[in-house]
Design an enzyme around this catalytic site. Structure first.
Site, PDB file in Angstrom:
ATOM      1  CE  LYS A  69      -3.966  -1.930   2.441  1.00 41.04           C
ATOM      2  NZ  LYS A  69      -4.864  -1.725   3.580  1.00 41.04           N
ATOM      3  CG  ASP A 104      -9.521   1.075   4.465  1.00 42.48           C
ATOM      4  OD1 ASP A 104     -10.328   0.304   3.911  1.00 42.48           O
ATOM      5  OD2 ASP A 104      -8.363   0.744   4.775  1.00 42.48           O
TER       6      ASP A 104
END
Ligand code: NAP
Length: 279
Positions: A69, A104
């Site tokens: 990520k 998220d």
């Protein structure tokens, strides 16, 4: 395969147990798209090359998971969410530019909006446990929703303090021993640690708090964590990790395919069954 066929993938190493293929292929079928969502196991030494050639590899975008990520953020043009969180989990092309975001943030808010409507009405204080990637997305989301104060509690205090520098004065750092005291005046408690997850230690917390406290847990395996069970046992409103996982997938699907998909009880039941099957 038709000329208009589109492919998206989740890039992980090792292959991992990402539920993204299950979720996105469900929506692809539901919306009758000429598309597919695959799994790509790419080791760190090959990641830069793979993402640099994502289009040539046949993909219009992808999800990124452990351990890529942070690297994905550097290889793309991040939006403000990905930049603030310091990690990208979704890639898409804006013409020839490879863009990235962190879904998220939206997943956390959309899940609370759906599971506990009105949770943010007059909310002045939230308590967040953890200071990792999930916690940073939660903090960014809460500050964007104008929550007055966010207390961060983390095992490694220096990581929490670093977040204060990043997010400013509305973020305060507290110690574990202060949790119960803080919950007395808070409207929201979020667990963004790995505590309570399968194979990890339990989250020991005393939920002595007003009945208005809303409790959210990012952990989704087990489906009902100790924290969620104990909050429900006290009659508190809760938002669970699986809800967030499903809601965070919405934005990627929309960016790739131009359709905003719905999180339905049927989708949730399918992913729940998959999580239970893996036991
Ligand atoms: P991460 O970046 O590795 O952060 C882990 C956090 O847990 C850190 O704050 C760490 O504290 C804390 N921690 C770990 N072991 C601990 C222990 N024994 N005692 C106290 N604290 C401990 O992980 P992440 O990506 O933020 O993920 C955290 C959890 O959220 C995972 O269960 C993940 O699956 C879940 N998650 C769910 C979603 C969703 O869509 N539902 C999205 C993102 C994450 P230190 O800083 O002290 O190490």
């Amino acid at each position: 395969m038709s000329k208009g066929h589109k492919a998206v993938c989740v890039i992980a190493w090792p292959a991992g147990h990402s539920r993204s293929p299950l979720i996105h292929n469900y929506w692809i079928k539901q919306y009758k798209l000429d598309a597919e969502y695959r799994r790509e196991a790419v080791p760190p030494e090959k990641f830069v090359d793979f993402v640099g050639n994502l289009r040539a590899n046949g993909y219009i975008g992808g999800n990124i998971t452990v351990p890529h990520k942070e690297t994905a953020l550097k290889l793309s043009e991040p939006d403000d969410r990905a930049r603030a969180v310091g990690a990208a989990n979704t890639l898409w092309y804006d013409d020839t530019r490879l863009r990235s975001t962190n879904t998220d943030v939206e997943g956390f808010l959309a899940n609370l909006d759906a599971a506990t409507p009105g949770w943010d009405r007059g909310l002045s204080t939230a308590v967040v446990l953890g200071a990792g990637g999930g916690a940073r997305a939660v903090i960014f989301a809460l500050l964007a929703r104008e929550v007055g104060r966010v207390y961060v509690i983390n095992r490694t205090a220096v990581r929490a303090k670093a977040l204060q520098k990043k997010f400013g004065a509305r973020l305060r750092v507290a110690g574990w021993e202060e949790t119960t005291g803080l919950l007395g005046g808070a409207g929201l408690l979020v667990n963004a640690t790995t505590l309570g997850m399968v194979g990890q230690p339990a989250l020991e917390i005393n939920l002595r708090c007003p009945p208005s406290l809303v409790v959210a847990d990012l952990v989704y395996d087990p489906l009902v964590t100790g924290l969620i069970a104990s909050a429900r046992g006290r009659g508190l409103r809760t938002a669970d990790g699986l809800g967030m996982l499903l809601h965070q997938a919405v934005r990627g699907f929309q960016l790739w395919f131009g359709v905003r998909p719905e999180v339905t009880p049927e989708l949730r039941a399918m992913v729940e069954a998959d999580l239970l099957k893996k036991k």
